[in-house]
Motif scaffolding. Structure first.
Motif, PDB file in Angstrom:
ATOM      1  N   GLU A 141       0.863  -1.179   0.000  1.00 10.14           N
ATOM      2  CA  GLU A 141       0.000   0.000   0.000  1.00 10.14           C
ATOM      3  C   GLU A 141       0.896   1.223   0.000  1.00 10.14           C
ATOM      4  N   PHE A 142       0.540   2.210  -0.833  1.00 10.69           N
ATOM      5  CA  PHE A 142       1.340   3.433  -0.896  1.00 10.69           C
ATOM      6  C   PHE A 142       0.470   4.595  -1.314  1.00 10.69           C
ATOM      7  N   SER A 143       0.932   5.798  -0.960  1.00  9.20           N
ATOM      8  CA  SER A 143       0.178   7.003  -1.300  1.00  9.20           C
ATOM      9  C   SER A 143       0.700   7.583  -2.602  1.00  9.20           C
ATOM     10  N   CYS A 144      -0.208   8.272  -3.279  1.00 11.56           N
ATOM     11  CA  CYS A 144       0.145   8.923  -4.542  1.00 11.56           C
ATOM     12  C   CYS A 144      -0.739  10.158  -4.662  1.00 11.56           C
ATOM     13  N   GLY A 145      -0.244  11.277  -4.158  1.00 11.81           N
ATOM     14  CA  GLY A 145      -1.059  12.495  -4.156  1.00 11.81           C
ATOM     15  C   GLY A 145      -2.249  12.322  -3.238  1.00 11.81           C
ATOM     16  N   GLY A 157      16.038  -0.469  -3.042  1.00 12.78           N
ATOM     17  CA  GLY A 157      17.040   0.568  -3.249  1.00 12.78           C
ATOM     18  C   GLY A 157      17.163   1.464  -2.037  1.00 12.78           C
ATOM     19  N   ARG A 158      17.961   2.499  -2.163  1.00 12.34           N
ATOM     20  CA  ARG A 158      18.131   3.443  -1.044  1.00 12.34           C
ATOM     21  C   ARG A 158      16.833   4.171  -0.730  1.00 12.34           C
ATOM     22  N   ASP A 159      16.057   4.490  -1.765  1.00  9.12           N
ATOM     23  CA  ASP A 159      14.836   5.260  -1.539  1.00  9.12           C
ATOM     24  C   ASP A 159      13.639   4.727  -2.326  1.00  9.12           C
ATOM     25  N   PHE A 160      13.705   3.482  -2.770  1.00  9.69           N
ATOM     26  CA  PHE A 160      12.591   2.894  -3.511  1.00  9.69           C
ATOM     27  C   PHE A 160      12.599   1.381  -3.356  1.00  9.69           C
ATOM     28  N   ILE A 161      11.459   0.771  -3.693  1.00  6.94           N
ATOM     29  CA  ILE A 161      11.386  -0.680  -3.839  1.00  6.94           C
ATOM     30  C   ILE A 161      10.842  -0.972  -5.228  1.00  6.94           C
ATOM     31  N   ILE A 199       7.947   0.681  -9.566  1.00  9.04           N
ATOM     32  CA  ILE A 199       8.920   1.227  -8.626  1.00  9.04           C
ATOM     33  C   ILE A 199       8.164   2.178  -7.713  1.00  9.04           C
ATOM     34  N   ILE A 200       8.301   1.958  -6.408  1.00  8.87           N
ATOM     35  CA  ILE A 200       7.550   2.728  -5.423  1.00  8.87           C
ATOM     36  C   ILE A 200       8.537   3.440  -4.499  1.00  8.87           C
ATOM     37  N   PRO A 201       8.452   4.772  -4.378  1.00 15.46           N
ATOM     38  CA  PRO A 201       9.326   5.486  -3.442  1.00 15.46           C
ATOM     39  C   PRO A 201       9.068   5.016  -2.007  1.00 15.46           C
ATOM     40  N   LEU A 202      10.126   4.746  -1.261  1.00 11.90           N
ATOM     41  CA  LEU A 202       9.980   4.265   0.118  1.00 11.90           C
ATOM     42  C   LEU A 202       9.230   5.241   1.003  1.00 11.90           C
TER      43      LEU A 202
END
Length: 115
Positions: free
Chosen positions: A38-42, A57-61, A90-93
């Motif tokens: 689950e992630f937010s987008c705006g 990654g450092r700031d993403f999955i 790709i989702i920003p952490l």
């Protein structure tokens, strides 16, 4: 123990870094497994369902699939989520709300709460 505040603060920061603990837990228990994220987008909330967590990654999955998996977009005021099929996302952490490992589907219902 030193009374130097900088030393104390540095030790505390290293001893408790929740973001690093989150990444470590993802790496240990979720990497290379099927997950829901689950992630937010705006103003919307999204959920990637059934992708394989292939890269942290450092700031993403990154979630991938040989076939495809579903991404649901929940828009405020709309009863039914928008659905799309993707092969990679790709989702920003800093946008991640939760990461789940779903129970495997069973061919028959045995109504047990465990996986």
């Amino acid at each position: 123990m030193s009374d130097n505040p900088e030393t104390i603060n540095n030790v505390e920061a290293k001893a408790f870094n929740p973001f690093q603990n989150f990444i470590g837990r993802l790496d240990k228990d979720f990497q290379c497994k099927v997950v829901n994220v689950e992630f937010s987008c705006g103003e919307c909330c999204k959920k990637a369902v059934g992708g394989i967590l292939t890269l942290i990654g450092r700031d993403f999955i990154e979630l991938t699939s040989d076939n495809s998996f579903e991404v649901l977009t929940f828009i405020p005021g709309v009863a039914t989520p928008f659905r799309e099929r993707v092969r990679v996302i790709i989702i920003p952490l800093d946008r991640v709300c939760s990461v789940e490992r779903p129970c495997p589907h069973k061919k028959h219902e045995d109504h047990k709460d465990s996986c």
